[in-house]
Design a protein around this motif. Structure first.
Motif, mmCIF file in Angstrom:
data_model
loop_
_atom_site.group_PDB
_atom_site.id
_atom_site.type_symbol
_atom_site.label_atom_id
_atom_site.label_comp_id
_atom_site.label_asym_id
_atom_site.label_seq_id
_atom_site.Cartn_x
_atom_site.Cartn_y
_atom_site.Cartn_z
ATOM 1 N N VAL A 92 5.938 -43.312 3.922
ATOM 2 C CA VAL A 92 6.912 -41.893 3.730
ATOM 3 C C VAL A 92 6.251 -40.624 4.036
ATOM 4 O O VAL A 92 6.433 -39.561 4.487
ATOM 5 C CB VAL A 92 7.976 -42.051 2.523
ATOM 6 C CG1 VAL A 92 8.591 -40.369 2.304
ATOM 7 C CG2 VAL A 92 8.559 -42.751 2.977
ATOM 8 N N GLU A 93 5.100 -41.082 3.454
ATOM 9 C CA GLU A 93 4.064 -39.314 2.898
ATOM 10 C C GLU A 93 3.045 -39.479 4.105
ATOM 11 O O GLU A 93 2.056 -39.361 4.106
ATOM 12 C CB GLU A 93 3.731 -40.453 1.596
ATOM 13 C CG GLU A 93 4.415 -39.294 0.436
ATOM 14 C CD GLU A 93 3.841 -39.253 -1.216
ATOM 15 O OE1 GLU A 93 2.536 -39.337 -0.974
ATOM 16 O OE2 GLU A 93 4.480 -39.452 -1.514
ATOM 17 N N ALA A 94 3.250 -40.341 5.062
ATOM 18 C CA ALA A 94 2.493 -40.967 6.354
ATOM 19 C C ALA A 94 1.817 -39.249 6.909
ATOM 20 O O ALA A 94 2.675 -38.724 7.222
ATOM 21 C CB ALA A 94 2.914 -41.156 7.446
ATOM 22 N N HIS A 95 0.822 -39.197 7.833
ATOM 23 C CA HIS A 95 -0.291 -38.533 8.070
ATOM 24 C C HIS A 95 0.756 -37.530 9.754
ATOM 25 O O HIS A 95 0.365 -39.017 10.391
ATOM 26 C CB HIS A 95 -1.298 -37.382 8.007
ATOM 27 C CG HIS A 95 -1.310 -37.235 6.768
ATOM 28 N ND1 HIS A 95 -3.093 -37.586 6.232
ATOM 29 C CD2 HIS A 95 -0.550 -37.230 5.554
ATOM 30 C CE1 HIS A 95 -3.214 -37.307 5.029
ATOM 31 N NE2 HIS A 95 -1.696 -37.112 3.909
ATOM 32 N N ASP A 96 0.839 -36.472 9.970
ATOM 33 C CA ASP A 96 1.423 -36.494 11.369
ATOM 34 C C ASP A 96 -0.233 -36.013 12.281
ATOM 35 O O ASP A 96 -0.839 -35.526 11.442
ATOM 36 C CB ASP A 96 1.916 -35.245 11.658
ATOM 37 C CG ASP A 96 3.780 -35.441 11.247
ATOM 38 O OD1 ASP A 96 4.217 -34.900 11.098
ATOM 39 O OD2 ASP A 96 3.991 -36.633 11.486
ATOM 40 N N ARG A 97 -0.760 -37.193 12.917
ATOM 41 C CA ARG A 97 -2.018 -36.414 13.627
ATOM 42 C C ARG A 97 -1.782 -37.439 15.159
ATOM 43 O O ARG A 97 -1.477 -37.767 15.748
ATOM 44 C CB ARG A 97 -2.892 -37.795 13.295
ATOM 45 C CG ARG A 97 -2.991 -38.511 11.874
ATOM 46 C CD ARG A 97 -4.370 -36.984 11.307
ATOM 47 N NE ARG A 97 -5.014 -37.429 12.255
ATOM 48 C CZ ARG A 97 -6.346 -37.510 11.283
ATOM 49 N NH1 ARG A 97 -6.741 -38.365 10.012
ATOM 50 N NH2 ARG A 97 -7.889 -38.101 11.941
ATOM 51 N N PRO A 98 -2.709 -36.603 15.689
ATOM 52 C CA PRO A 98 -2.633 -36.176 17.551
ATOM 53 C C PRO A 98 -3.313 -37.446 17.739
ATOM 54 O O PRO A 98 -4.106 -38.029 17.715
ATOM 55 C CB PRO A 98 -3.367 -35.262 16.918
ATOM 56 C CG PRO A 98 -4.404 -34.749 16.549
ATOM 57 C CD PRO A 98 -4.058 -35.056 14.916
ATOM 58 N N TYR A 99 -2.410 -38.046 18.877
ATOM 59 C CA TYR A 99 -3.370 -38.954 19.391
ATOM 60 C C TYR A 99 -3.241 -38.494 21.063
ATOM 61 O O TYR A 99 -1.848 -38.653 21.289
ATOM 62 C CB TYR A 99 -3.176 -40.690 18.677
ATOM 63 C CG TYR A 99 -4.087 -41.590 20.057
ATOM 64 C CD1 TYR A 99 -3.478 -41.919 21.623
ATOM 65 C CD2 TYR A 99 -4.845 -41.954 19.274
ATOM 66 C CE1 TYR A 99 -4.903 -43.047 22.179
ATOM 67 C CE2 TYR A 99 -5.904 -42.959 20.682
ATOM 68 C CZ TYR A 99 -5.762 -43.018 21.376
ATOM 69 O OH TYR A 99 -6.394 -43.554 22.297
ATOM 70 N N GLY A 100 -4.582 -38.531 21.885
ATOM 71 C CA GLY A 100 -4.276 -38.059 22.766
ATOM 72 C C GLY A 100 -3.143 -36.470 23.459
ATOM 73 O O GLY A 100 -3.093 -35.762 22.338
ATOM 74 N N ALA A 101 -2.521 -36.240 23.746
ATOM 75 C CA ALA A 101 -1.549 -35.131 24.702
ATOM 76 C C ALA A 101 -0.253 -35.174 23.194
ATOM 77 O O ALA A 101 0.597 -34.496 23.657
ATOM 78 C CB ALA A 101 -0.952 -34.583 25.660
ATOM 79 N N ILE A 102 -0.594 -36.514 22.428
ATOM 80 C CA ILE A 102 0.656 -36.968 21.783
ATOM 81 C C ILE A 102 0.654 -36.417 20.175
ATOM 82 O O ILE A 102 -0.102 -36.385 20.000
ATOM 83 C CB ILE A 102 2.197 -37.877 22.360
ATOM 84 C CG1 ILE A 102 1.072 -39.832 22.384
ATOM 85 C CG2 ILE A 102 2.563 -37.693 23.924
ATOM 86 C CD1 ILE A 102 2.035 -40.178 22.839
ATOM 87 N N SER A 103 2.032 -36.853 19.617
ATOM 88 C CA SER A 103 1.438 -37.115 18.066
ATOM 89 C C SER A 103 2.129 -38.067 17.792
ATOM 90 O O SER A 103 3.043 -38.776 18.330
ATOM 91 C CB SER A 103 2.554 -35.678 17.088
ATOM 92 O OG SER A 103 2.310 -36.025 15.546
ATOM 93 N N THR A 104 1.588 -38.944 16.678
ATOM 94 C CA THR A 104 1.845 -39.602 15.922
ATOM 95 C C THR A 104 1.947 -40.023 14.464
ATOM 96 O O THR A 104 0.969 -38.613 13.791
ATOM 97 C CB THR A 104 1.071 -41.117 16.361
ATOM 98 O OG1 THR A 104 1.104 -42.254 15.469
ATOM 99 C CG2 THR A 104 -0.781 -41.029 15.922
ATOM 100 N N ARG A 105 2.373 -41.121 13.852
ATOM 101 C CA ARG A 105 2.158 -41.056 12.464
ATOM 102 C C ARG A 105 1.150 -42.314 12.169
ATOM 103 O O ARG A 105 1.511 -43.492 12.076
ATOM 104 C CB ARG A 105 3.312 -41.061 11.550
ATOM 105 C CG ARG A 105 4.794 -39.934 11.610
ATOM 106 C CD ARG A 105 6.411 -40.456 10.970
ATOM 107 N NE ARG A 105 5.645 -39.587 10.485
ATOM 108 C CZ ARG A 105 5.902 -40.601 8.698
ATOM 109 N NH1 ARG A 105 6.490 -41.464 9.170
ATOM 110 N NH2 ARG A 105 5.700 -39.890 7.562
ATOM 111 N N VAL A 106 0.438 -41.667 10.865
ATOM 112 C CA VAL A 106 -0.757 -41.967 10.191
ATOM 113 C C VAL A 106 -0.559 -42.182 8.955
ATOM 114 O O VAL A 106 -0.500 -40.997 8.484
ATOM 115 C CB VAL A 106 -1.963 -42.162 10.986
ATOM 116 C CG1 VAL A 106 -3.262 -43.136 10.231
ATOM 117 C CG2 VAL A 106 -1.675 -42.199 12.489
#
Lengths: 176, 65
Positions: free
Chosen positions: A104-118
């Motif tokens: 739930v508290e994962a961070h939004d992180r960029p990967y290349g041109a898109i965003s993911t949650r880590v």
């Protein structure tokens, strides 16, 4: 055996699954999540922790995820993983309240041109401490050296999940 | 237990310090570059496994550009 693909495409598939309602939320955990914060080390699959929409029946399963992936052409399996755009992905669910919070508290992180949650580095350390395998203890050491941990956040998580004693034991026995 | 002569101890200290700096540099790389290094690590590890007769593990063959 080699796989062809693109990890940005893999992440795009995960985001598409959220948009399609197949998964409510996800967060990358495990070794690949660690790579966002520490030096690279060898690993072989991408651990993706998912929150599944409430089931209509009594049994919670990942069948809807596998069905979606199969329908979209991701039909290759490697042991317990599905190969998604070249990357072996292991779908996991929260097996403890700590992991549930980490998702739930994962961070939004960029990967290349898109965003993911880590998952955050503090949650990753707490999970590794909770799991307690020898390789987890080694990786905690990497985080302590290089991951710029927020000590206040980390200690708060450890206290919330009754891991303070284990942490003190780790520091006194594993750290020089 | 014998201790190293001072000149070797200093060289060893410098080498470990360089190693430590290199690890910090690696930790600070963009994630995309770390994934490329991960793939290289997978290949190197498989080379060692082949040399010692251990089964190799699948490698990610992702684009490097």
């Amino acid at each position: 055996m080699c796989f062809n693909g693109n990890m940005e495409q893999t992440i795009r598939v995960l985001n598409d699954m959220v948009a399609a309602g197949v998964i409510a939320q996800y967060a990358i955990g495990g070794a690949i999540a660690a790579l966002f914060y520490v030096e690279p080390f060898e690993t072989h699959d991408l651990d993706v922790f998912v929150v599944i929409p409430p089931p209509t029946g009594a049994i919670l399963s990942l069948a809807s995820i596998y069905d979606y992936l199969q329908q979209h052409g991701h039909t290759t399996h490697e042991h317990e993983c599905v190969v998604v755009s070249g990357v072996p992905v292991q779908f996991l669910v929260a097996g403890s309240p700590l992991v549930a919070e980490a998702i739930v508290e994962a961070h939004d992180r960029p990967y290349g041109a898109i965003s993911t949650r880590v998952m955050s580095p503090e949650h990753l350390v707490a999970i590794m401490l909770e799991t307690g395998r020898p390789k987890d203890k080694l990786r905690i050491g990497l985080f302590l050296q290089d991951a710029a941990l927020d000590q206040t956040t980390l200690l708060s998580i450890l206290k919330r999940y009754d891991l303070e004693t284990r942490w003190q034991h780790y520091l006194t026995t594993q750290q020089p | 237990m014998t201790t190293a002569p001072p000149i070797q101890a200093e060289l060893a200290r410098q080498l470990w310090q360089q190693k430590r700096q290199r690890r910090r540099q690696l930790a600070a790389l963009p994630i995309e570059e770390k994934i490329r290094l991960l793939i290289r690590l997978q290949r190197l590890a498989n080379e060692v496994r082949q040399q010692v007769g251990r089964p190799v593990r699948p490698e990610w063959n992702l684009p490097t550009t």
